[in-house]
Design a protein around this motif. Structure first.
Motif, PDB file in Angstrom:
ATOM      1  N   TRP A 190       0.808  -1.220   0.000  1.00 54.35           N
ATOM      2  CA  TRP A 190       0.000   0.000   0.000  1.00 54.35           C
ATOM      3  C   TRP A 190       0.830   1.254   0.000  1.00 54.35           C
ATOM      4  O   TRP A 190       0.540   2.199  -0.722  1.00 54.35           O
ATOM      5  N   SER A 191       1.847   1.288   0.821  1.00 53.59           N
ATOM      6  CA  SER A 191       2.512   2.570   0.984  1.00 53.59           C
ATOM      7  C   SER A 191       3.697   2.754   0.047  1.00 53.59           C
ATOM      8  O   SER A 191       4.111   3.874  -0.188  1.00 53.59           O
ATOM      9  N   PHE A 192       4.234   1.666  -0.498  1.00 52.05           N
ATOM     10  CA  PHE A 192       5.371   1.829  -1.404  1.00 52.05           C
ATOM     11  C   PHE A 192       4.942   1.822  -2.859  1.00 52.05           C
ATOM     12  O   PHE A 192       5.248   2.711  -3.628  1.00 52.05           O
ATOM     13  N   PHE A 193       4.165   0.779  -3.207  1.00 49.18           N
ATOM     14  CA  PHE A 193       3.846   0.630  -4.620  1.00 49.18           C
ATOM     15  C   PHE A 193       2.679   1.484  -5.063  1.00 49.18           C
ATOM     16  O   PHE A 193       2.609   1.887  -6.200  1.00 49.18           O
ATOM     17  N   LEU A 194       1.763   1.769  -4.139  1.00 54.44           N
ATOM     18  CA  LEU A 194       0.597   2.549  -4.531  1.00 54.44           C
ATOM     19  C   LEU A 194       0.969   3.926  -5.084  1.00 54.44           C
ATOM     20  O   LEU A 194       0.513   4.291  -6.163  1.00 54.44           O
ATOM     21  N   PRO A 195       1.815   4.699  -4.360  1.00 58.39           N
ATOM     22  CA  PRO A 195       2.171   6.003  -4.916  1.00 58.39           C
ATOM     23  C   PRO A 195       2.882   5.881  -6.262  1.00 58.39           C
ATOM     24  O   PRO A 195       2.637   6.670  -7.169  1.00 58.39           O
ATOM     25  N   ILE A 196       3.725   4.831  -6.381  1.00 51.97           N
ATOM     26  CA  ILE A 196       4.460   4.665  -7.636  1.00 51.97           C
ATOM     27  C   ILE A 196       3.496   4.269  -8.760  1.00 51.97           C
ATOM     28  O   ILE A 196       3.536   4.832  -9.857  1.00 51.97           O
ATOM     29  N   LEU A 197       2.583   3.354  -8.441  1.00 56.24           N
ATOM     30  CA  LEU A 197       1.587   2.946  -9.439  1.00 56.24           C
ATOM     31  C   LEU A 197       0.714   4.131  -9.839  1.00 56.24           C
ATOM     32  O   LEU A 197       0.398   4.319 -11.006  1.00 56.24           O
ATOM     33  N   MET A 198       0.327   4.922  -8.829  1.00 57.86           N
ATOM     34  CA  MET A 198      -0.528   6.070  -9.095  1.00 57.86           C
ATOM     35  C   MET A 198       0.163   7.038 -10.042  1.00 57.86           C
ATOM     36  O   MET A 198      -0.427   7.548 -10.986  1.00 57.86           O
ATOM     37  N   MET A 199       1.462   7.225  -9.791  1.00 58.24           N
ATOM     38  CA  MET A 199       2.241   8.127 -10.627  1.00 58.24           C
ATOM     39  C   MET A 199       2.325   7.590 -12.054  1.00 58.24           C
ATOM     40  O   MET A 199       2.144   8.322 -13.020  1.00 58.24           O
ATOM     41  N   LEU A 200       2.594   6.268 -12.162  1.00 54.71           N
ATOM     42  CA  LEU A 200       2.711   5.659 -13.488  1.00 54.71           C
ATOM     43  C   LEU A 200       1.389   5.785 -14.244  1.00 54.71           C
ATOM     44  O   LEU A 200       1.357   6.139 -15.417  1.00 54.71           O
ATOM     45  N   ILE A 226       1.537  13.734  -5.335  1.00 53.33           N
ATOM     46  CA  ILE A 226       1.457  12.328  -4.924  1.00 53.33           C
ATOM     47  C   ILE A 226       2.274  12.101  -3.649  1.00 53.33           C
ATOM     48  O   ILE A 226       1.853  11.390  -2.743  1.00 53.33           O
ATOM     49  N   LEU A 227       3.430  12.746  -3.567  1.00 52.74           N
ATOM     50  CA  LEU A 227       4.256  12.650  -2.347  1.00 52.74           C
ATOM     51  C   LEU A 227       3.467  13.143  -1.138  1.00 52.74           C
ATOM     52  O   LEU A 227       3.466  12.513  -0.075  1.00 52.74           O
ATOM     53  N   SER A 228       2.811  14.274  -1.318  1.00 53.71           N
ATOM     54  CA  SER A 228       2.040  14.883  -0.244  1.00 53.71           C
ATOM     55  C   SER A 228       0.915  13.946   0.201  1.00 53.71           C
ATOM     56  O   SER A 228       0.706  13.707   1.396  1.00 53.71           O
ATOM     57  N   LEU A 229       0.210  13.381  -0.770  1.00 49.72           N
ATOM     58  CA  LEU A 229      -0.881  12.442  -0.492  1.00 49.72           C
ATOM     59  C   LEU A 229      -0.346  11.235   0.276  1.00 49.72           C
ATOM     60  O   LEU A 229      -0.939  10.773   1.259  1.00 49.72           O
ATOM     61  N   MET A 230       0.829  10.735  -0.157  1.00 51.99           N
ATOM     62  CA  MET A 230       1.437   9.566   0.470  1.00 51.99           C
ATOM     63  C   MET A 230       1.790   9.857   1.930  1.00 51.99           C
ATOM     64  O   MET A 230       1.486   9.067   2.817  1.00 51.99           O
ATOM     65  N   LEU A 282      12.470   7.301   2.964  1.00 52.59           N
ATOM     66  CA  LEU A 282      12.833   6.234   2.030  1.00 52.59           C
ATOM     67  C   LEU A 282      11.801   6.145   0.899  1.00 52.59           C
ATOM     68  O   LEU A 282      12.142   6.033  -0.279  1.00 52.59           O
ATOM     69  N   GLN A 283      10.529   6.227   1.281  1.00 50.89           N
ATOM     70  CA  GLN A 283       9.464   6.149   0.279  1.00 50.89           C
ATOM     71  C   GLN A 283       9.519   7.347  -0.653  1.00 50.89           C
ATOM     72  O   GLN A 283       9.357   7.197  -1.862  1.00 50.89           O
ATOM     73  N   ALA A 284       9.754   8.524  -0.082  1.00 51.76           N
ATOM     74  CA  ALA A 284       9.822   9.731  -0.903  1.00 51.76           C
ATOM     75  C   ALA A 284      10.951   9.593  -1.915  1.00 51.76           C
ATOM     76  O   ALA A 284      10.775   9.876  -3.103  1.00 51.76           O
ATOM     77  N   VAL A 285      12.115   9.116  -1.452  1.00 54.48           N
ATOM     78  CA  VAL A 285      13.253   8.961  -2.349  1.00 54.48           C
ATOM     79  C   VAL A 285      12.921   7.941  -3.438  1.00 54.48           C
ATOM     80  O   VAL A 285      13.211   8.161  -4.626  1.00 54.48           O
ATOM     81  N   ALA A 286      12.243   6.843  -3.069  1.00 56.69           N
ATOM     82  CA  ALA A 286      11.869   5.820  -4.059  1.00 56.69           C
ATOM     83  C   ALA A 286      10.959   6.416  -5.122  1.00 56.69           C
ATOM     84  O   ALA A 286      11.178   6.232  -6.322  1.00 56.69           O
ATOM     85  N   LEU A 343      10.631   9.542  -5.946  1.00 60.35           N
ATOM     86  CA  LEU A 343      11.346  10.552  -6.730  1.00 60.35           C
ATOM     87  C   LEU A 343      12.292   9.903  -7.738  1.00 60.35           C
ATOM     88  O   LEU A 343      12.436  10.393  -8.864  1.00 60.35           O
ATOM     89  N   LEU A 344      12.916   8.782  -7.345  1.00 61.68           N
ATOM     90  CA  LEU A 344      13.819   8.095  -8.277  1.00 61.68           C
ATOM     91  C   LEU A 344      13.037   7.527  -9.459  1.00 61.68           C
ATOM     92  O   LEU A 344      13.454   7.677 -10.616  1.00 61.68           O
ATOM     93  N   VAL A 345      11.890   6.905  -9.166  1.00 59.27           N
ATOM     94  CA  VAL A 345      11.052   6.387 -10.255  1.00 59.27           C
ATOM     95  C   VAL A 345      10.638   7.539 -11.160  1.00 59.27           C
ATOM     96  O   VAL A 345      10.709   7.451 -12.384  1.00 59.27           O
ATOM     97  N   ALA A 346      10.215   8.641 -10.553  1.00 65.98           N
ATOM     98  CA  ALA A 346       9.772   9.806 -11.329  1.00 65.98           C
ATOM     99  C   ALA A 346      10.908  10.329 -12.205  1.00 65.98           C
ATOM    100  O   ALA A 346      10.702  10.715 -13.351  1.00 65.98           O
ATOM    101  N   TYR A 347      12.122  10.300 -11.655  1.00 65.52           N
ATOM    102  CA  TYR A 347      13.266  10.834 -12.399  1.00 65.52           C
ATOM    103  C   TYR A 347      13.604   9.932 -13.577  1.00 65.52           C
ATOM    104  O   TYR A 347      13.777  10.398 -14.707  1.00 65.52           O
ATOM    105  N   PHE A 348      13.672   8.627 -13.327  1.00 64.45           N
ATOM    106  CA  PHE A 348      14.127   7.732 -14.388  1.00 64.45           C
ATOM    107  C   PHE A 348      13.064   7.501 -15.453  1.00 64.45           C
ATOM    108  O   PHE A 348      13.384   7.299 -16.605  1.00 64.45           O
ATOM    109  N   ILE A 349      11.776   7.542 -15.076  1.00 59.97           N
ATOM    110  CA  ILE A 349      10.743   7.290 -16.090  1.00 59.97           C
ATOM    111  C   ILE A 349      10.268   8.581 -16.746  1.00 59.97           C
ATOM    112  O   ILE A 349      10.101   8.651 -17.950  1.00 59.97           O
TER     113      ILE A 349
END
Lengths: 304, 370
Positions: free
Chosen positions: B24-34, B181-185, B234-238, B240-246
């Motif tokens: 919920w807390s790691f993949f959801l924000p990343i999935l939401m962003m994707l 999304i970070l703020s929501l997370m 840690l989650q914020a950095v994760a 942000l890294l996904v956001a940066y690379f994709i």
């Protein structure tokens, strides 16, 4: 070691603990015996400092149990009725965590060995059996080598084997010189383990002595139980030789407390012939704490 | 101190072993962003518009005008007759309809000013209820006509303008969304997470067992805070890294300042979570109360669209609650490269919220159910 004076706790107008007083000596196993709802847990939790009494005084190891809670808590170790621990931590992690809350902690290996948890060291709490969980609960109660240990119904819900193991642990704690304060609703447990027992009912201590002393106070050493088949007035049995007490339970069974088992039995059988009673399920036994409770309250300790 | 580290470590272990929490807390924000990044596309700021043309003149000039419009970036030309075109405008399939009347070419060839009272040869139909599209559409078409006029007059400009692009940080939709999304997370992890966890530990008696030890409630809360701050960073950095690379989303400001704002948000929403846990009697009520508070915040917190786009009626509420300031702070550092002094208001408001909430949380904190 523990001095409790006129302890009172009121919940929504009801006095669930109503002026309880007792003292526990250093190095003894002291038991609170009584049915569910007698006020045992509430009394214990007030002494442990978890609930604030509405009246009365508590002294533990010379410290005021109401005002010097910080010092008291270093001195005591507690095991709550159904101790809840973090399911996703291992046995070793739990012991280290609780150990960190105190000034001093016993070595982990020593605790694991004392409570037979060495093999379960790396198991998560949620994978432990009922007996193992209870042993862990007591291990963290003694993690700081306390002088006084509180055990609230330590064997409730355990199978007979696990219960025996726990009894050994309690006696072990006593042999180490600790004071043990336990509550139970099993009279057998109180008889086996306790040096002295306070019998509680409806928020009051109704009797306090050693198990042997309490039974001796009954002034009768034997019990006769049977189901007479038809109703007879209690006075019918009262007249039998040696009968001190006649109790009738809701299931029509009759309990006679007697000082002279043989004579009473002989007369009872004659009486049964005369009145055409059946004496179904007739049995005799020596008196127990159960009978003390029955005599004092007119109720049975455990709902049969 | 030993208790504090042990509690922090225990909480981190609990996080790591809780698979639901990780999902919920790691993949959801990343999935939401994707998901949002894919649906909204990278060209979030690209303008697109369809223009219907009914050319009744059929002259070289009318064809030239159509070509000029068609070649304008973001504009697609459709050839439709008037009846169909007007229907399409009403339905919204087409944004603007232009009718080029007969005589447009001859007017331009005459090179004389438009006589007064004569009907204009170009008629523009548009839906003014969509102001952005109608304004941009009118400008584009007027420019095209202007160009045509100048060409017909063989006009050469006397003064010219050179354009220089100075905006080095083009703001795309995804750049705007990632801080949201970070703020929501941060809000949901801490507010909902703390409320549910603490209420459940209290209900189960885990807290009461700790109450029986010399552990102080402040040590317990400090351990919780530390573990959650570490997790959220840690989650914020994760994310942000996904956001940066994709999506090539950059952090223009200081990473330290960004983490500081993450920390402030975590502290604020954790404290609110502790208050909710204390006020609710059971874990069954803590969840819904937290949801009731956090759900509206998703809409008024500037997470998916700017706070200024909200109706005026909501503005006082938006200014009173912390979520908008957290989003503003994160967005400031990430999108604008703002410094601490430029983010004075959000930082001060969040800090104030944290202090007030923390005081209430410590006063209302209970180990016990009753």
């Amino acid at each position: 070691m523990i001095e409790v004076n006129q302890l009172v706790k009121i919940y929504s107008g009801k006095r669930v603990v109503d002026g309880v007083s007792f003292h526990v000596s250093e190095g003894e196993v002291f038991g609170l015996l009584g049915p569910n709802g007698a006020g045992k847990t509430t009394t214990m939790e007030m002494v442990e400092g978890l609930r604030t009494p509405d009246g009365g005084e508590i002294t533990i190891g010379g410290f005021n149990g109401l005002k010097e809670l910080g010092k008291v808590k270093e001195l005591i170790g507690i095991q709550l009725q159904s101790t809840a621990l973090f399911d996703h931590l291992t046995v070793a992690e739990i012991i280290r965590l609780y150990g960190s809350f105190y000034k001093n902690m016993r070595p982990l290996s020593e605790l694991l060995a004392a409570f037979d948890l060495e093999e379960k060291k790396k198991s998560l709490v949620k994978h432990l059996s009922g007996g193992q969980k209870q042993r862990l609960a007591i291990a963290i109660a003694v993690v700081h080598d306390p002088k006084v240990i509180f055990l609230d119904e330590p064997t409730t819900g355990l199978d007979p084997k696990a219960r025996r193991d726990l009894w050994d642990i309690v006696l072990q704690l006593r042999d180490e010189g600790r004071t043990v304060f336990l509550s139970t609703h099993y009279m057998e447990e109180a008889e086996q383990l306790c040096d002295r027992v306070a019998i509680m009912d409806s928020g009051n201590v109704i009797a306090l002595d050693s198990p042997a002393g309490l039974i001796r106070e009954l002034a009768s050493d034997s019990v006769i139980e049977f189901v007479p088949g038809k109703m007879e007035a209690s006075s019918t049995y009262q007249g039998l030789v040696g009968v001190k007490e006649v109790k009738r339970a809701e299931d029509d069974s009759v309990t006679l407390l007697t000082t002279h088992l043989q004579e009473t039995l002989r007369e009872l059988i004659a009486l049964a012939d005369e009145k055409e009673l059946t004496l179904a399920g007739l049995r005799t036994r020596t008196s127990t704490l159960e009978d003390v409770f029955l005599t004092r309250t007119g109720k049975r300790l455990t709902e049969s | 101190m030993r208790a504090y580290w042990q509690l922090t470590w225990a909480q981190l272990l609990l996080f790591a072993r809780n698979k639901n929490m990780i999902i919920w807390s790691f993949f959801l924000p990343i999935l939401m962003m994707l998901a949002l990044g894919t649906f909204m596309g990278n060209g979030g700021t690209q303008f697109s518009m369809t223009v219907a043309v009914d050319d009744r003149d059929h002259s070289t000039y009318s064809k030239q005008l159509t070509t000029i419009i068609d070649e304008t970036a973001g504009i697609k030309v459709k050839r439709l007759d008037e009846k169909k075109a007007l229907q399409a405008v009403k339905k919204g399939d087409v944004n603007i309809f232009i009718r080029l009347d007969e005589g447009l070419g001859s007017r331009l060839e005459s090179k004389k000013p438009h006589p007064k009272g004569e009907k204009e040869p170009i008629q523009l139909y548009l839906d003014k209820s969509n102001p952005t599209v109608s304004q941009i559409g009118t400008t584009v078409i007027n420019q095209a006509v202007d160009q045509l006029n100048k060409k017909a007059m063989d006009y050469h400009p006397i003064v010219k303008v050179a354009e220089h692009n100075v905006q080095s940080r083009p703001l795309r939709t995804i750049d705007f969304l990632v801080p949201g999304i970070l703020s929501l997370m941060i809000m949901s992890n801490n507010l909902n997470g703390v409320a549910a966890t603490i209420a459940s530990w209290r209900e189960r008696g885990i807290l009461r067992r700790m109450q029986g030890t010399p552990l102080k409630s402040s040590t317990f809360i400090a351990g919780q805070i530390t573990a959650r701050v570490l997790l959220n960073s840690l989650q914020a950095v994760a994310v942000l890294l996904v956001a940066y690379f994709i999506y090539d989303v950059k952090v223009y400001g200081s990473w330290l300042l960004l983490l500081m704002i993450v920390l402030l948000g975590t502290l604020t929403f954790m404290s609110i979570g502790f208050i909710i846990a204390s006020l609710s009697r059971t874990p069954e009520t803590a969840g819904p109360i937290a949801g009731l508070i956090s759900f509206p915040m998703i809409f008024v917190g500037g997470i998916f669209f700017p706070v200024r786009d909200l109706p005026g009626l909501l503005q006082p509420i938006v200014k009173a609650i912390p979520i908008g300031y957290l989003t503003e702070g994160l967005r400031g550092v990430m999108n604008e490269g703002a410094s601490l002094s430029q983010l004075g208001i959000p930082v001060v408001v969040l800090t104030a919220w944290f202090f007030v909430a923390f005081v209430i949380a410590s006063v209302t904190f209970r180990w016990d159910v009753k």
